[in-house]
Design an enzyme around this catalytic site. Structure first.
Site, mmCIF file in Angstrom:
data_model
loop_
_atom_site.group_PDB
_atom_site.id
_atom_site.type_symbol
_atom_site.label_atom_id
_atom_site.label_comp_id
_atom_site.label_asym_id
_atom_site.label_seq_id
_atom_site.Cartn_x
_atom_site.Cartn_y
_atom_site.Cartn_z
ATOM 1 N N ASN A 30 -1.987 2.126 5.612
ATOM 2 C CA ASN A 30 -1.075 1.064 5.181
ATOM 3 C C ASN A 30 -0.707 0.286 6.442
ATOM 4 O O ASN A 30 -0.268 0.871 7.422
ATOM 5 C CB ASN A 30 0.156 1.718 4.536
ATOM 6 N N GLY A 31 -0.908 -1.036 6.407
ATOM 7 C CA GLY A 31 -0.584 -1.847 7.583
ATOM 8 C C GLY A 31 -1.724 -2.790 7.913
ATOM 9 O O GLY A 31 -2.638 -2.978 7.086
ATOM 10 N N GLU B 270 18.253 -17.548 -6.488
ATOM 11 C CA GLU B 270 17.811 -16.212 -6.869
ATOM 12 C C GLU B 270 17.293 -16.224 -8.314
ATOM 13 O O GLU B 270 16.275 -15.598 -8.624
ATOM 14 C CB GLU B 270 18.976 -15.213 -6.680
ATOM 15 N N LYS C 199 6.352 -4.413 -3.606
ATOM 16 C CA LYS C 199 7.789 -4.320 -3.383
ATOM 17 C C LYS C 199 8.154 -4.250 -1.905
ATOM 18 O O LYS C 199 9.114 -4.862 -1.473
ATOM 19 C CB LYS C 199 8.346 -3.092 -4.106
ATOM 20 N N ARG D 246 4.197 -0.402 -4.570
ATOM 21 C CA ARG D 246 3.846 -0.914 -3.239
ATOM 22 C C ARG D 246 2.536 -1.693 -3.235
ATOM 23 O O ARG D 246 2.147 -2.264 -2.211
ATOM 24 C CB ARG D 246 3.739 0.260 -2.246
ATOM 25 N N GLU E 30 8.664 -15.128 -9.937
ATOM 26 C CA GLU E 30 8.024 -13.838 -9.659
ATOM 27 C C GLU E 30 7.426 -13.176 -10.875
ATOM 28 O O GLU E 30 6.325 -12.657 -10.818
ATOM 29 C CB GLU E 30 9.076 -12.851 -9.137
ATOM 30 N N CYS F 20 0.824 -1.186 0.000
ATOM 31 C CA CYS F 20 0.000 0.000 0.000
ATOM 32 C C CYS F 20 0.873 1.256 0.000
ATOM 33 O O CYS F 20 1.845 1.339 0.735
ATOM 34 C CB CYS F 20 -0.945 0.094 1.187
ATOM 35 N N LYS G 282 13.490 -15.200 -9.443
ATOM 36 C CA LYS G 282 13.188 -14.183 -10.464
ATOM 37 C C LYS G 282 12.218 -14.743 -11.500
ATOM 38 O O LYS G 282 11.291 -14.072 -11.921
ATOM 39 C CB LYS G 282 14.461 -13.697 -11.195
ATOM 40 N N TRP H 185 -2.446 -2.829 -1.715
ATOM 41 C CA TRP H 185 -2.106 -4.243 -1.798
ATOM 42 C C TRP H 185 -3.003 -4.907 -0.763
ATOM 43 O O TRP H 185 -2.853 -4.686 0.437
ATOM 44 C CB TRP H 185 -0.630 -4.462 -1.459
ATOM 45 N N HIS I 250 19.092 -36.325 -5.044
ATOM 46 C CA HIS I 250 18.353 -36.731 -3.855
ATOM 47 C C HIS I 250 16.867 -36.391 -3.967
ATOM 48 O O HIS I 250 16.172 -36.297 -2.960
ATOM 49 C CB HIS I 250 18.961 -36.082 -2.610
HETATM 50 C C1 F6R Z 1 12.237 -10.432 -4.943
HETATM 51 C C2 F6R Z 1 11.971 -9.395 -3.987
HETATM 52 C C3 F6R Z 1 11.557 -9.790 -2.621
HETATM 53 C C4 F6R Z 1 12.314 -8.917 -1.608
HETATM 54 C C5 F6R Z 1 11.806 -9.192 -0.190
HETATM 55 C C6 F6R Z 1 12.592 -8.420 0.834
HETATM 56 O O1 F6R Z 1 12.583 -9.931 -6.186
HETATM 57 O O2 F6R Z 1 12.047 -8.238 -4.290
HETATM 58 O O3 F6R Z 1 11.771 -11.134 -2.379
HETATM 59 O O4 F6R Z 1 13.672 -9.206 -1.716
HETATM 60 O O5 F6R Z 1 10.466 -8.847 -0.112
HETATM 61 O O6 F6R Z 1 12.511 -7.054 0.594
HETATM 62 P P1 F6R Z 1 13.546 -6.047 1.216
HETATM 63 O O7 F6R Z 1 14.871 -6.349 0.615
HETATM 64 O O8 F6R Z 1 13.030 -4.697 0.844
HETATM 65 O O9 F6R Z 1 13.541 -6.287 2.696
#
Ligand code: F6R
Length: 612
Positions: free
Chosen positions: A99-100, A485, A607, A27, A492, A2, A489, A73, A508
């Site tokens: 937000n929260g 990672e 994000k 957000r 996501e 949010c 990606k 969100w 395994h």
């Molecule tokens: C993946 C991604 C999330 C963040 C996670 C932590 O691409 O962006 O997995 O890495 O939500 O976010 P931060 O780093 O802001 O604590």
């Protein structure tokens, strides 16, 4: 999670609110809404994105110089028009954005229902604005007092902004857990979840602390009270955000732009810290805690998501170079499992946003136990930066794409420097090895630039895999987290199921998944376990899996067996993660583009995860 924007002053609020929402859309993008006072309080909201809100208000009266806005969100209630923010008070004279999560909203709602109130939405936010108005009317007190009393009953996290038709010259904002920044203009105020909507109007900002309530009246100084009515002195800081970083600058997506920025962002995270001339690494931000770091019994890295993967790379580097035992913890698990912590442990929290609720809670827990907590964080002035004892900013610049890219490589760069700095002081690596690593580290930005030239080749490979349902990513040692990672990606942004595994673990279990349909991305760069990884590739080939191999330039062995080969420039094997990450980011990006996915705003994600 949010985004909130607010404005009060002499300008028209609408353009400021809408521009702000666009900047904060990363957000959350389930619904959007705004409320403006121009004599009467008007409220418009709709399911969908900010652009849908713009369409929705096109022929409506949006004039007025005070307003609030929200991009959501969804937490409580599905994303629809009714659950969108802002929410009205029962009289319709107040509007609130939030937000929260208000954890005790159910019990508060029951009480309000018993008193005859009705609710139109399923949100916790509507409960809060009802409670505020109920207190104001019943106690016959002013609105600030009513906000204080209501917030003292609330359990959970909130950043709220409230406007009231009866007091159009005042904006009230408060925070607990979720972030809020107030921008101080010449004769106006801006408010937002982060500084990006504010920076084009003013560089003077106040980051609100938990339990603080800001009362903003144009023509008067900002006034800050706590929920328990203490008067606080505002601490005004100067913003240092480059406006250009908030634009796409000709790239089709922020994600691609941010992938391309990595040569610079890695360089920026070393600037002033690593010096080839003096052969030294200095991390100014943690200087005060250097002795503690050198003598730490353990280092515990806490983070979530991509930042957790950076932590895993850090574990290899810190143990290998600095010889300090390291544990890497999901912040969400750490905070609830009563971890055993010693006073000579050091906790390092890693977060791009510096606002991730679980990471912040993990930091608070460690601090309560008397442990030194350092931060590795991208957003200047964020909660993490403020609550840790010290830390190093990654200096990657604003990361707007929801999928983290340049923040990750910048975090890894900080961890490498930290491991090198400790190893130099503790003499756990030879001078020669240390200096070699320093030289190699300085060449990484140029090698990243070279790596990016493989973009077209990677796009061609990606186009062959757009219809797959699953993918496996394999790596070993310091590249095992890179495999994870890479898989994250892909999940996501393309919604293809993918798993990252240590290459040797494949037999395994995951090997059962391999068939002719299954792409297996293997990081097979030159390192101690190279031959073993080559054997894993053979095992995949024997089961007809499709191999996309990331190899060191000049490799001939893997080329003979892999279906596709992407070469990365040669570097020290400990630094390979900084380069090998790039082709994996590009691969996911191009697969997702070819599948027609929303790159910068993948479904269901936000994000900054400011709720648990
Ligand atoms: C993946 C991604 C999330 C963040 C996670 C932590 O691409 O962006 O997995 O890495 O939500 O976010 P931060 O780093 O802001 O604590």
């Amino acid at each position: 999670m949010c985004g909130i924007v607010g404005y009060i002053g002499k300008k028209q609020a609408y353009p400021i609110l809408i521009n702000g929402l666009r900047r904060l859309e990363y957000r959350g993008y389930d619904s959007a809404g705004l409320s403006i006072i121009n004599g009467l309080l008007k409220l418009y909201k709709t399911k969908g994105k900010v652009i849908d809100l713009e369409r929705f208000v096109r022929d409506r009266d949006i004039s007025g110089t005070v307003g609030i806005a929200h991009t959501r969100w969804a937490t409580h209630g599905e994303p629809n028009d009714v659950n969108a923010h802002p929410h009205y008070s029962p009289s319709g004279k107040m509007a609130l954005v939030h937000n929260g999560i208000i954890e005790n909203y159910n019990s508060l709602k029951k009480e309000l229902l018993n008193r005859g109130y009705t609710f139109t939405s399923e949100t916790d936010t509507e409960v809060l604005i009802h409670l505020i108005e109920d207190i104001k009317v019943n106690e016959n007190i002013d609105i600030v007092k009513a906000v204080q009393m209501a917030l003292s009953q609330v359990v959970g996290a909130y950043a709220i902004v409230l406007i009231c038709e009866e007091e159009p010259g005042m904006l009230i904002a408060a925070k607990q857990g979720s972030p809020l920044v107030v921008g101080i203009g010449e004769d106006d105020f801006y408010i937002a979840s982060d500084a990006t909507p504010i920076v084009e109007y003013t560089r003077d900002v106040v980051y609100l602390n938990d339990q603080e309530i800001a009362i903003l009246k144009p023509g008067e100084h900002i006034k800050i009270l706590t929920v328990s009515n203490r008067i606080m002195t505002p601490y005004i800081q100067k913003l240092e955000i480059n406006l250009g970083n908030l634009e796409k600058r000709g790239f089709p997506h922020f994600m691609l732009k941010e992938i391309y920025e990595q040569a610079n962002s890695i360089h920026d995270s070393m600037r002033g810290r690593t010096s080839l001339q003096s052969g030294m690494i200095k991390l100014g931000g943690v200087k005060k805690y250097e002795d503690k770091l050198l003598n730490a019994r353990r280092i515990i890295l806490v983070a979530c998501g991509t930042s957790w993967h950076a932590g895993l790379v850090g574990e290899y580097l810190l143990e290998f170079l600095a010889r300090i035992p390291v544990e890497v913890e999901y912040a969400s698990e750490f905070r609830y499992r009563q971890p055993v912590l010693y006073k000579d442990d050091i906790v390092i929290a890693i977060s791009q946003s510096g606002e991730t609720a679980d990471t912040i809670a993990a930091v608070k827990l460690a601090k309560e136990k008397g442990v030194t907590v350092l931060g590795i964080c991208n957003v200047v002035g964020s909660t993490l930066a403020r609550i840790t004892d010290a830390g190093s900013y990654t200096h990657a610049g604003p990361e707007i794409g929801v999928a983290s890219t340049k923040a990750f490589t910048a975090q890894v760069t900080i961890l490498i420097q930290m491991a090198l700095m400790i190893s130099m002081k503790k003499k756990t690596v030879s001078k020669e090895r240390f200096l070699n690593l320093l030289v190699e580290l300085n060449q990484i930005p140029a090698k990243v630039k070279k790596m990016l030239k493989a973009n077209d080749q990677i796009r061609e490979i990606a186009e062959k895999f757009i219809n797959v349902k699953n993918a496996l990513y394999l790596g070993r040692g310091v590249n095992y987290p890179i495999a994870m990672e890479g898989a994250l990606k892909l999940k996501e942004i393309s919604y293809i199921h993918a798993e990252g595994y240590p290459a040797a673990e494949m037999k395994h279990g995951p090997i059962a998944l391999i068939d002719v349909e299954m792409p297996v991305v293997v990081i097979a760069t030159q390192c101690e376990t190279y031959e073993k990884v080559v054997s894993n590739i053979q095992e995949v080939k024997a089961r007809k899996g499709k191999i996309i191999a990331i190899v060191t330039e000049g490799d001939t062995e893997v080329r003979k067996i892999a279906d596709h080969v992407i070469e990365v420039p040669k570097t020290d094997e400990l630094l390979v993660p900084l380069i090998a990450t790039i082709p994996l980011q590009l691969l996911s990006y191009h697969i997702a583009v070819a599948r027609g996915c929303n790159i910068d705003q993948p479904r269901n994600l936000a994000k900054s995860v400011t709720v648990e």
